[in-house]
Write an enzyme that holds these catalytic residues in place. Structure first.
Site, mmCIF file in Angstrom:
data_model
loop_
_atom_site.group_PDB
_atom_site.id
_atom_site.type_symbol
_atom_site.label_atom_id
_atom_site.label_comp_id
_atom_site.label_asym_id
_atom_site.label_seq_id
_atom_site.Cartn_x
_atom_site.Cartn_y
_atom_site.Cartn_z
ATOM 1 C CG HIS A 73 8.568 -2.095 3.570
ATOM 2 N ND1 HIS A 73 9.056 -1.780 2.323
ATOM 3 C CD2 HIS A 73 7.225 -1.878 3.496
ATOM 4 C CE1 HIS A 73 8.071 -1.397 1.529
ATOM 5 N NE2 HIS A 73 6.948 -1.435 2.214
ATOM 6 C CE LYS A 79 1.384 -2.347 -7.070
ATOM 7 N NZ LYS A 79 1.223 -2.346 -5.629
ATOM 8 N NE ARG A 91 3.171 4.316 3.955
ATOM 9 C CZ ARG A 91 3.287 3.931 2.710
ATOM 10 N NH1 ARG A 91 4.384 4.178 2.056
ATOM 11 N NH2 ARG A 91 2.309 3.298 2.114
ATOM 12 C CB SER A 93 8.168 0.883 -2.628
ATOM 13 O OG SER A 93 8.298 0.031 -1.516
#
Ligand code: ADP
Length: 160
Positions: free
Chosen positions: A19, A43, A92, A130
């Site tokens: 990030h 979430k 990615r 993450s």
């Protein structure tokens, strides 16, 4: 340099070197960049919004044109309220593409004035996520190659 305000939205649960790399590169392209932490009560995040913002602030302290904010609800509503036109997202691998493509198309449908820009990960950070950080930290593993040094202690503290 592009005109207009750019927003980089995400969960940042927690912020990673991937990030930060994206933020540093985007901060060179836009006069002002807002990194916006999504506050999504549906979430289950490991870190609170305040913790995630705090870690981002420390990780981006060297970047004078970057500010940290949070938002709930629809991204396009936040974009309108912030008077921002550009959404930044990172890619990615092809696995990111499907989701990102769909999200960008939906946002374009409901808010045609808002443009989504994608930046490719730097190869060094392509494998960092993450969720990998959370899994390794949960077992007390070494996360020093995955996150900025200034937040390592805080992450380990939360998992103790
Ligand atoms: P999400 O917003 O989907 O919950 P994240 O908060 O992890 O996911 O990521 C925010 C944005 O940053 C997404 O566009 C994601 O693809 C991108 N991103 C995450 N990790 C990296 C990385 N290592 N390199 C480049 N972009 C990344």
């Amino acid at each position: 340099m592009c005109k207009g305000l750019c927003v980089y939205p995400g969960s940042f649960d927690p912020v990673t070197l991937g990030h930060v790399d994206l933020i540093e590169r985007a901060a060179k392209l836009f006069p002002n960049l807002v990194v916006a932490v999504l506050n999504n009560p549906d979430k289950h995040n490991m870190f609170t919004v305040e913790q995630r913002m705090n870690m981002l602030s420390r990780a981006c302290a060297h970047l004078t044109n970057v500010t940290i904010d949070s938002f709930g609800g629809l991204l396009v509503d936040y974009m309108r309220s912030a008077n921002a036109e550009i959404v930044l997202r990172g890619l990615r691998a092809v696995t990111d593409f499907e989701n990102e493509f769909q999200m960008a198309q939906v946002n374009r449908q409901i808010a045609p004035g808002i443009e989504t820009l994608f930046m490719m990960t730097s190869p060094d950070y392509a494998y960092i996520s993450s969720s990998a950080v959370r899994q390794i930290a949960m077992f007390g593993g070494d996360i020093s190659t995955l996150v900025p040094p200034c937040i390592i202690e805080e992450i380990h503290r939360v998992f103790k």
